[in-house]
Design a protein around this motif. Structure first.
Motif, PDB file in Angstrom:
ATOM      1  N   ALA A  94       0.834  40.554  65.121  1.00  0.00           N
ATOM      2  CA  ALA A  94       0.605  39.702  66.287  1.00  0.00           C
ATOM      3  C   ALA A  94       0.136  40.518  67.470  1.00  0.00           C
ATOM      4  CB  ALA A  94       1.881  38.951  66.634  1.00  0.00           C
ATOM      5  N   GLN A  95      -0.442  41.660  67.194  1.00  0.00           N
ATOM      6  CA  GLN A  95      -0.849  42.580  68.264  1.00  0.00           C
ATOM      7  C   GLN A  95      -1.825  41.912  69.231  1.00  0.00           C
ATOM      8  OE1 GLN A  95      -2.277  46.344  66.914  1.00  0.00           O
ATOM      9  NE2 GLN A  95      -3.509  46.647  68.746  1.00  0.00           N
ATOM     10  N   THR A 584      11.372  31.706  80.288  1.00  0.00           N
ATOM     11  CA  THR A 584      11.783  31.906  78.901  1.00  0.00           C
ATOM     12  C   THR A 584      10.729  32.817  78.285  1.00  0.00           C
ATOM     13  OG1 THR A 584      10.502  30.091  77.934  1.00  0.00           O
ATOM     14  CG2 THR A 584      12.656  29.527  78.886  1.00  0.00           C
ATOM     15  N   PRO A 585      10.938  33.296  77.064  1.00  0.00           N
ATOM     16  CA  PRO A 585       9.889  34.115  76.439  1.00  0.00           C
ATOM     17  C   PRO A 585       8.541  33.411  76.350  1.00  0.00           C
ATOM     18  CG  PRO A 585      11.953  34.347  75.238  1.00  0.00           C
ATOM     19  CD  PRO A 585      12.184  33.271  76.247  1.00  0.00           C
ATOM     20  N   ASP A 586       8.555  32.076  76.417  1.00  0.00           N
ATOM     21  CA  ASP A 586       7.310  31.321  76.288  1.00  0.00           C
ATOM     22  C   ASP A 586       6.776  30.801  77.618  1.00  0.00           C
ATOM     23  OD1 ASP A 586       7.318  31.561  73.489  1.00  0.00           O
ATOM     24  OD2 ASP A 586       8.710  29.871  73.316  1.00  0.00           O
ATOM     25  N   PHE A 615       3.514  28.075  72.571  1.00  0.00           N
ATOM     26  CA  PHE A 615       4.286  27.373  71.555  1.00  0.00           C
ATOM     27  C   PHE A 615       3.629  27.582  70.195  1.00  0.00           C
ATOM     28  CE2 PHE A 615       1.316  24.546  73.587  1.00  0.00           C
ATOM     29  CZ  PHE A 615       0.755  23.793  72.584  1.00  0.00           C
ATOM     30  N   LEU A 616       4.214  27.024  69.181  1.00  0.00           N
ATOM     31  CA  LEU A 616       3.774  27.221  67.796  1.00  0.00           C
ATOM     32  C   LEU A 616       3.708  28.711  67.464  1.00  0.00           C
ATOM     33  CD1 LEU A 616       0.975  24.518  67.316  1.00  0.00           C
ATOM     34  CD2 LEU A 616       3.381  24.426  66.611  1.00  0.00           C
ATOM     35  N   GLN A 617       4.829  29.393  67.762  1.00  0.00           N
ATOM     36  CA  GLN A 617       4.940  30.825  67.467  1.00  0.00           C
ATOM     37  C   GLN A 617       3.812  31.623  68.121  1.00  0.00           C
ATOM     38  OE1 GLN A 617       5.072  30.874  63.161  1.00  0.00           O
ATOM     39  NE2 GLN A 617       7.304  30.642  63.134  1.00  0.00           N
ATOM     40  N   GLY A 685      -6.174  25.108  81.344  1.00  0.00           N
ATOM     41  CA  GLY A 685      -6.786  25.563  80.106  1.00  0.00           C
ATOM     42  C   GLY A 685      -5.811  25.666  78.955  1.00  0.00           C
ATOM     43  N   ILE A 686      -6.379  25.845  77.777  1.00  0.00           N
ATOM     44  CA  ILE A 686      -5.595  26.053  76.568  1.00  0.00           C
ATOM     45  C   ILE A 686      -6.213  27.210  75.799  1.00  0.00           C
ATOM     46  CG2 ILE A 686      -6.960  24.341  75.281  1.00  0.00           C
ATOM     47  CD1 ILE A 686      -4.385  23.730  73.687  1.00  0.00           C
ATOM     48  N   GLY A 687      -5.358  28.052  75.241  1.00  0.00           N
ATOM     49  CA  GLY A 687      -5.808  29.163  74.425  1.00  0.00           C
ATOM     50  C   GLY A 687      -5.132  29.129  73.073  1.00  0.00           C
ATOM     51  N   ALA A 688      -5.860  29.524  72.060  1.00  0.00           N
ATOM     52  CA  ALA A 688      -5.299  29.529  70.703  1.00  0.00           C
ATOM     53  C   ALA A 688      -5.623  30.848  70.026  1.00  0.00           C
ATOM     54  CB  ALA A 688      -5.862  28.372  69.881  1.00  0.00           C
TER      55      ALA A 688
END
Length: 961
Positions: A94-95, A584-586, A615-617, A685-688
């Motif tokens: 997950a780097q 939180t971490p997220d 979210f979603l890990q 915005g949203i990032g994936a």
């Protein structure tokens, strides 16, 4: 013996448990340093964090275990065991891709964990474009970034206007290693995109000196101060002391002109026993003229310059154009020579303190041209001496003698017109020195930055055609003083006594900036940052020589008059506070406030709030920001005043006046002083990050700017006459005046998309795909124009259709870049397709066209009857890299491989416009009005789209040391 053994045991135990200083570097698997990494002594609350360069220092015992942790990376534990230097590499599936330094004044974050949209371009991607300069490389890598060579040069040839998100060059702040770069001294005054603004000369930065570029696409005035309404560009310089290379470049256009040659050297070295480094770049380049004039229409010329005398008859114009179809005009890309020097360095004083520095100097010499003065435009019968000044091969003046009203005779000498040159010498420098230190987890950064830009102009092959007389006397007694009876006789200073070379002066700008920045990781969740800035700015208008401005000055470009010249300065203080909290971490929240106090217009308070939720890990990230901003009027905008030569459709070249807001003329006309622009920015915005190879971001932005500063359109005489405006025009022999004013409120919104899919295995190679785009939803004026009283009384407006088009539609409505990179063996291939959406103009001369089709001009509402639209085009670039050996790389680039050129067409906006397009003669007249009778047929006189040079071939050879 037992006593000795006991003493040794105690000493050994004491040694084992005594503390020692452990230092090191934490980096990712690619070797890039990681700032902000948590380092904790296992089992305790004692620890530290890495600094901006990934370095750390901690007190620990030999038996302690150090725990290294960072969001997105696997933690690592290392037993000290007497080591004094421990370098650690963190990696995981997950780097994170990169650590960005722009966007937060607390501690740096990764791109995907940032709450703000940031583009990161490594040096390799810039080089892959094959573009000669840094700004042109960005044009083909960042969809929201736009720049191009303007059709009409003059001083604009020294620096092309650029912008992010259609907001003008003044609203993008440029940083070098996080420190403010100086503005250019150039103010754009031509009727072209960027009119009335200035920006930093990013083309002066050698590409080989750049490690990466971070572009923050969001308002950032709260973090960085003025000029950051549209975003921030942070240029990170190379800092590797052990790698170096030399690159030889050459190129040419498909038309066989615009030849380029350049050589650059980048190298570095360590200082002491790896306690410091320096990296330097030297770059020399030369680009020859690329000329793209259009064929000139004789009937249009006759309408503008015709008459009854022999040299002005239509057939004579046609004869000249038969010899010179382009009327001798030279427009395209000017000849440019540049020398660039840059150094970046740092030195560790001790484990916690380092000093750093960088400096750059750039010299550019640019040779461009004014419009050609044809023999029927500057007629030898009006200026008989021109045959001696500019002999040629015109059959109408070869062997012909002309006689003036005083009976003096002049030889025609084949006079065939002349083309004045515009030559510019640009010097640009910037330097920063500072030091960073940390104590008890507090990180301090103190720095001083200076920078400046000067532009000196020269006009050659011109003359002062004005009748200006100086008193003289018949010195009968020969004593050099007037005696009784000696008659005073006026002597004409110019015309036949005029020089042909002029020094019209120039401009200078410099600033000095002091910064104090403090940051601390309060806990694993909260970091804070605060700081202060003091900045002084000096703008200087350099006086030209007497002949360059006297009476009207040099034909083509008048010099700076003494009353319009001088030094002007101001200072400002600024302070900010920034807090970043991982609730939180997220869930991240980041807030910043800033206060600025300017000596010339007062205070500004701005704020920014941004947030991010993962979210979603960590595969998806939602982010948003809201902020207020400001932009101070530049000293250029406040104090520039001069005569301005420009093309007026149907009237040829006219002389107007640009008056500043603190002049006596401004007081007479009751023009208000300038105030700061204010802005409100919203980004969502949203990032994936689907996996290590697939990611994308989508961001919506909305920018509201109030009291936007514009350079007004040319305000001519009133219909009734006798107003203060008419008096100013008459007293200064001007056709019109223009000035700066806080005239409009604007709203700009759009969407940015960035997507990447890399490491696709095809055969024995790997393919990478990228798609990025920018779409403008709205870019328009919000509310009525705020006209000064004198303009309203004259029935005019400081913002007309032409101005609005330059502000809002002269940049592509949408732009997209589809790229593919394929690496196989020793070869690397890149194919980029850049889609330039339409741009729309309301060129001067397209108002009130009723007379062309038999209508009544009195019925016109003053708006444009026709518009000009540049059509959507795709430019394809191909690059091939061949790694011949471990040290030698050969790169070939074909830019615009299909030789795609801008194309434009008229668009009817009114019934009159429809009638014009249905009448071939009327449409031809409209064409002549906006292209100066065909001289600028490809781009139009005000136009812009993308490069008009066609296909470019470039070849480079790189040798690594």
């Amino acid at each position: 013996m037992k006593k000795i053994t006991l003493i040794l045991f105690v000493l050994t135990t004491s040694f084992c448990f005594s503390q020692q200083t452990v230092t090191g570097l934490v980096s990712d698997s690619d070797g890039s340093p990681l700032p902000g990494v948590n380092i904790i002594i296992k089992g305790t609350n004692e620890g530290t964090t890495t600094d901006f360069d990934g370095k750390y220092s901690i007190e620990a015992t030999s038996e302690n275990t150090l725990v290294y942790s960072y969001v997105g990376f696997n933690s690592k534990e290392v037993l000290v065991q007497g080591q004094t230097t421990i370098n650690v590499t963190l990696s995981s599936g997950a780097q994170l891709e990169e650590i960005i330094l722009v966007g937060s004044r607390a501690l740096p974050r990764s791109n995907t964990t940032s709450s703000l949209p940031v583009d990161v371009l490594p040096a390799k991607e810039l080089a892959s474009t094959g573009q000669i300069t840094f700004d042109k490389a960005l044009q083909y890598k960042i969809p929201s970034f736009n720049t191009v060579q303007t059709p009409v040069n003059d001083a604009t040839s020294l620096l092309d206007p650029y912008e992010i998100r259609n907001m003008g060059p003044s609203r993008t702040l440029v940083l070098i290693n996080g420190k403010r770069k100086n503005l250019s001294s150039l103010l754009y005054t031509q009727t072209s995109p960027g009119r009335g603004e200035t920006g930093s000369d990013i083309s002066a930065i050698p590409t080989d000196a750049i490690k990466r570029v971070e572009i923050l696409r969001d308002g950032a005035s709260a973090q960085y101060g003025s000029d950051a309404i549209a975003g921030v560009m942070n240029i990170i310089l190379k800092d590797n002391p052990s790698e170096g290379s030399v690159t030889l470049r050459t190129g040419i256009t498909s038309e066989g002109d615009g030849e380029t040659i350049g050589i650059s050297l980048n190298n570095g070295a360590t200082i002491g026993e790896n306690k410091g480094f320096f990296n330097y770049t030297v770059d020399f380049s030369k680009v020859n003229l690329a000329n793209r004039p259009g064929d000139v229409d004789a009937e249009g010329e006759f309408a503008d310059f015709g008459g009854t005398r022999v040299g002005e008859r239509l057939q004579d114009i046609q004869g000249f154009l038969a010899r010179r179809p382009d009327a001798g005009n030279i427009n395209g890309a000017p000849e440019t020579a540049a020398a660039k020097f840059l150094v970046n360095g740092g030195y560790d004083i001790n484990e916690n303190t380092e000093i750093y520095m960088n400096g750059a100097y750039v010299y550019k010499k640019v040779n461009s041209f004014a419009n050609y003065r044809t023999p029927y435009w500057r007629d030898i019968q009006d200026f008989q001496y021109l045959g001696n000044f500019f002999p040629g091969s015109n059959p109408l003046t070869t062997g012909v003698t002309f006689t003036d009203n005083n009976g003096n005779t002049f030889n025609g000498n084949g006079y065939d017109g002349y083309v004045p040159t515009f030559e510019g010498d640009l010097n640009d420098y910037n330097a920063t020195i500072g030091f960073k230190t940390q104590k008890n987890g507090w990180k301090y950064d103190l720095s001083y930055t200076t920078g400046g830009n000067s532009q000196d102009y020269t006009v050659n092959d011109s003359h002062n055609r004005n009748s200006v007389f100086a008193p003289s006397f018949d010195d009968v007694n020969g004593n050099g003083v007037p005696d009784v009876g000696e008659e005073f006789v006026p002597v004409e200073l110019y015309r036949e006594n005029s020089p042909v070379s002029f020094d019209p002066g120039g401009t200078k700008f410099r600033h000095s900036v002091g910064n104090i920045d403090v940051a601390k990781l309060i806990s694993d969740q909260v970091s804070i940052g605060f700081g202060a800035e003091f900045r002084t700015e000096v703008f200087e208008i350099i006086e030209g020589d007497l002949a360059s401005y006297d009476g009207g000055g040099a034909d083509s470009f008048a010099g700076n008059r003494p009353e319009n010249s001088g030094k002007f300065n101001r200072y400002n203080y600024g302070g900010y506070f920034d807090i970043s909290a991982d609730i939180t971490p997220d869930f991240l929240v980041n807030g910043t406030i800033r206060v600025e106090d300017y000596s010339d217009f007062g205070e500004a308070f701005v704020w920014k709030l941004s947030s991010r939720y993962k979210f979603l890990q960590d595969k998806l990230t939602l982010r948003a920001s809201a902020s207020t901003g400001f932009r101070a009027p530049t000293l250029h905008q406040i104090y520039t005043q001069r005569a301005q030569f420009s093309f007026v459709p149907g009237q040829g070249i006219q002389v107007g006046g640009l008056i500043n807001n603190v002049s006596p003329q401004a007081r007479l006309l009751d023009i208000p002083r300038l105030d700061a622009e204010e802005s409100t920015n919203i980004t969502v915005g949203i990032g994936a990050k689907i996996n290590q190879n697939i990611n994308f971001t989508v961001d919506y932005y909305n920018i509201q700017v109030d009291d936007r500063i514009v350079l007004s359109t040319e305000i001519g005489a009133s219909a009734t006459g006798g107003t203060p405006l008419d008096q100013v025009l008459q007293d200064n022999d001007l056709s019109d005046v223009s000035f700066f004013v806080n005239a409009i409120d604007t709203r700009t919104s759009g969407i940015d998309i960035v997507a990447n899919y890399k490491n696709i295995e095809i055969g024995t190679g790997k393919l990478g795909l990228s798609l990025s785009g920018n779409y403008t939803i709205e870019n328009e004026r919000d509310g009525d124009v705020k006209n000064p009283a004198l303009v309203s009384q004259a029935g005019q407006s400081v913002v007309n259709d032409t101005q609005e088009a330059l502000f809002f539609t002269s940049r592509p409505e949408f732009k997209a870049i589809l790229g593919a990179n394929y690496d196989i063996g020793k070869f690397s291939f890149s194919l980029n397709n850049t889609l330039f959406g339409p741009t729309k103009f309301r060129n001067q001369g397209l108002q009130d066209l009723e007379g062309l089709v038999g209508g009544n001009a009195a019925d016109s509402d003053g708006g444009s009857d026709l518009g000009v639209e540049f059509m959507t085009k795709v430019v394809t670039d191909l690059g091939i890299n061949f790694n011949a050996t471990d040290n030698i790389t050969i790169a070939a680039n074909i830019n615009n491989i299909f030789n795609v050129l801008p194309e434009w067409e008229f668009k009817a906006l009114t019934p009159t416009g429809e009638a014009v397009l249905n009448n071939a003669a009327a449409e031809k007249t409209a064409f002549n009005l906006i292209t100066f009778n065909g001289r600028y047929s490809q781009m139009s006189y005000d136009g812009y789209h993308f490069s008009q040079l066609g296909t470019l071939f470039n070849l480079s050879l790189n040798y690594k040391f």
